[in-house]
Write a protein that holds these residues in place. Structure first.
Motif, PDB file in Angstrom:
ATOM      1  N   UNK A  49      40.994  39.643  37.688  1.00  0.00           N
ATOM      2  CA  UNK A  49      39.802  40.485  37.581  1.00  0.00           C
ATOM      3  C   UNK A  49      38.581  39.641  37.223  1.00  0.00           C
ATOM      4  N   UNK A  50      38.758  38.697  36.307  1.00  0.00           N
ATOM      5  CA  UNK A  50      37.667  37.770  35.962  1.00  0.00           C
ATOM      6  C   UNK A  50      37.215  36.990  37.193  1.00  0.00           C
ATOM      7  N   UNK A  51      38.185  36.528  37.977  1.00  0.00           N
ATOM      8  CA  UNK A  51      37.859  35.748  39.170  1.00  0.00           C
ATOM      9  C   UNK A  51      37.127  36.595  40.203  1.00  0.00           C
ATOM     10  N   UNK A  52      37.614  37.801  40.418  1.00  0.00           N
ATOM     11  CA  UNK A  52      36.967  38.684  41.393  1.00  0.00           C
ATOM     12  C   UNK A  52      35.541  39.032  40.956  1.00  0.00           C
ATOM     13  N   UNK A  53      35.340  39.146  39.649  1.00  0.00           N
ATOM     14  CA  UNK A  53      33.994  39.433  39.142  1.00  0.00           C
ATOM     15  C   UNK A  53      33.025  38.284  39.391  1.00  0.00           C
TER      16      UNK A  53
END
Length: 494
Positions: A49-53
């Motif tokens: 999720x951090x990466x996608x953000x």
């Protein structure tokens, strides 16, 4: 007024919680993950999720998978909220919620053929898992894959209709090989020493039972990276569900509460690419072993050490156990004198500082981690988290009074009542055998050590038998408090 967790309600939810800044409609799956439990959703899913953000790697979203009734129940809960999860990170003086959207689908556990077909999709390049220590069909005494396990024998006899995670993975790899598709990486995210090797042994070992030539193909072409994962994540109950709704106005069927700290160290060993997780804090190394041994011995071993004395003293929460001086000091002496001296050096890490961090994490009152959670599945955890340290100490001729006491506390716990007479509820696949052995051990302590599939050669060591007998006798005669005091005073092993 609370908001039911859903994609449509994210605009309302963002008033009190962070939400994904990417569009779920733009996401494409690249990972199938088996075991969508709390740890996965607080760890791997958060990193993604951090990466996608960051606006990158949107073709690495997660599809959930499973084989158990628990997986089916989790699928129903998550499907009803568009596969979103509320993750609440808690530290002393801080409690923050975020909604993660890294998962975009969840395959039906009742339809393994559909799961196998999805695994053959070229877009799926990683198959990962958090299936707990007990899910790998390991013989506790030998520490190796058990090809005689009933479930493995059944899958080997009928590879086209598998029931286990490894049977399904094997069938998916078979389809890819037949269709000329690059094999996916198989990535374990469980707390097991050499988890990549253990996973490879399970997949290859199962293949050898039905198709030895295909087993050779797997060994040559499929990657099984080792990794170390860490984040304390308690089980969800009504307490967490109610808190999420009352504090953050989010009605989540199964929110995840966890500590602020997280860590992921992994081998950079993938057959078909990987997401750029180094951008969000994952450490890629050539050799994970020093990191995972540190974590398993010091953190997981520490959890196992405090679990049973706390249970015998009717303590429910982990932070409350750390507030009990006898347990806190027992942990400190055990770690510093017997466990940490057997842990090899770790790159850029001071082991004493690492243990100090562990103590602070255990003592965090916001987490609400429970002693019953730490006590569960001891028949799989003790041989991985405690007995290897005991074996190392025996090889070195070192003192094992504290480690023997840990094993004796586990035995005393399985007698079924706390020191006050409260009934203990077990959560262990081998509970009946352990309970029977623990009751026999009250009069004949070595009866517990005769569980050879658990204790192996450690249980046959004369000094371990002597120390275990003395500790267990003390627990029955004097109780947990006086026994811990004797250990701290140095008189238990005399």
């Amino acid at each position: 007024m609370s908001n039911a967790l859903s994609l449509d309600n994210l605009r309302h939810i963002q008033a009190k919680a962070a939400i994904p800044n990417y569009q779920r409609s733009d996401m494409k799956a690249g990972i199938v993950h088996f075991g969508i439990g709390n740890f996965h959703r607080s760890h791997q899913a958060v990193y993604l999720d951090d990466l996608f953000n960051l606006g990158v790697d949107h073709d690495w979203a997660i599809i959930g998978a499973g084989v158990t009734s628990y997986d089916s129940a989790m699928r129903d809960k998550l499907m009803a909220q568009d596969y979103l999860t509320t993750v609440v990170e808690q530290d002393v003086g801080r409690s923050e919620a975020r909604v993660t959207g890294a998962m975009i689908d969840f395959l039906d556990p009742a339809n393994p053929r559909a799961t196998i077909e999805k695994l053959a999709d070229p877009a799926i390049r990683i198959v990962s898992m958090t299936i707990t220590e007990g899910g790998y069909f390991i013989n506790p005494a030998s520490g190796t894959f058990d090809p005689a396990h009933q479930a493995i024998v059944a899958d080997a006899a009928n590879p086209a209709n598998p029931k286990t995670v490894f049977g399904i993975i094997l069938a998916g790899l078979k389809l890819r090989s037949e269709r000329g598709i690059v094999p996916f990486t198989v990535m374990s995210c469980d707390n097991i020493p050499g988890n990549g090797h253990v996973t490879e042994h399970a997949v290859v070992g199962l293949a050898k039972l039905s198709d030895p030539s295909f087993a050779d193909w797997i060994e040559k072409t499929v990657a099984f990276p080792n990794s170390m994962v860490d984040r304390i994540t308690p089980a969800t109950g009504s307490r967490e569900i109610d808190h999420c709704e009352e504090v953050f106005n989010i009605a989540d069927h199964w929110p995840v509460y966890c500590e602020e700290f997280k860590q992921w160290v992994m081998e950079d060993k993938f057959t078909a690419g990987r997401p750029a997780l180094e951008k969000v804090g994952v450490t890629f190394v050539d050799d994970v072993a020093p990191f995972e041994l540190m974590k398993i011995r010091i953190l997981n071993g520490g959890h196992a050490a405090i679990a049973y004395p706390a249970a015998l003293l009717d303590i429910h929460f982990v932070h409350e156990a750390m507030q009990e001086p006898l347990i806190r000091d027992f942990l400190g002496k055990l770690e510093m004198s017997e466990i940490i001296p057997c842990v090899p050096p770790v790159p850029e890490t001071d082991l004493n500082d690492y243990f100090s961090l562990i103590e602070r994490r255990f003592a965090n009152p916001k987490i609400g981690d429970t002693i019953p959670r730490l006590c569960q599945d001891g028949s799989n955890r003790q041989p991985k988290f405690i007995l290897p340290s005991t074996a190392d100490r025996l090889k070195r001729g070192g003192d094992i009074t504290g480690l023997s006491l840990v094993s004796a506390l586990w035995c005393r716990y399985f007698a079924g009542t706390s020191d006050s007479g409260q009934k203990i509820e077990f959560n262990d696949a081998s509970a009946d055998r352990l309970h029977a052995a623990a009751l026999r051990a009250k009069d004949y302590p070595l009866a517990f050590l005769e569980l050879g599939e658990i204790f192996g050669d450690v249980g046959k060591a004369e000094i371990f038998q002597k120390r275990f007998t003395r500790a267990l006798t003390s627990l029955w005669d004097r109780g947990t408090r006086e026994t811990l005091s004797a250990y701290l005073e140095g008189s238990l092993g005399v």
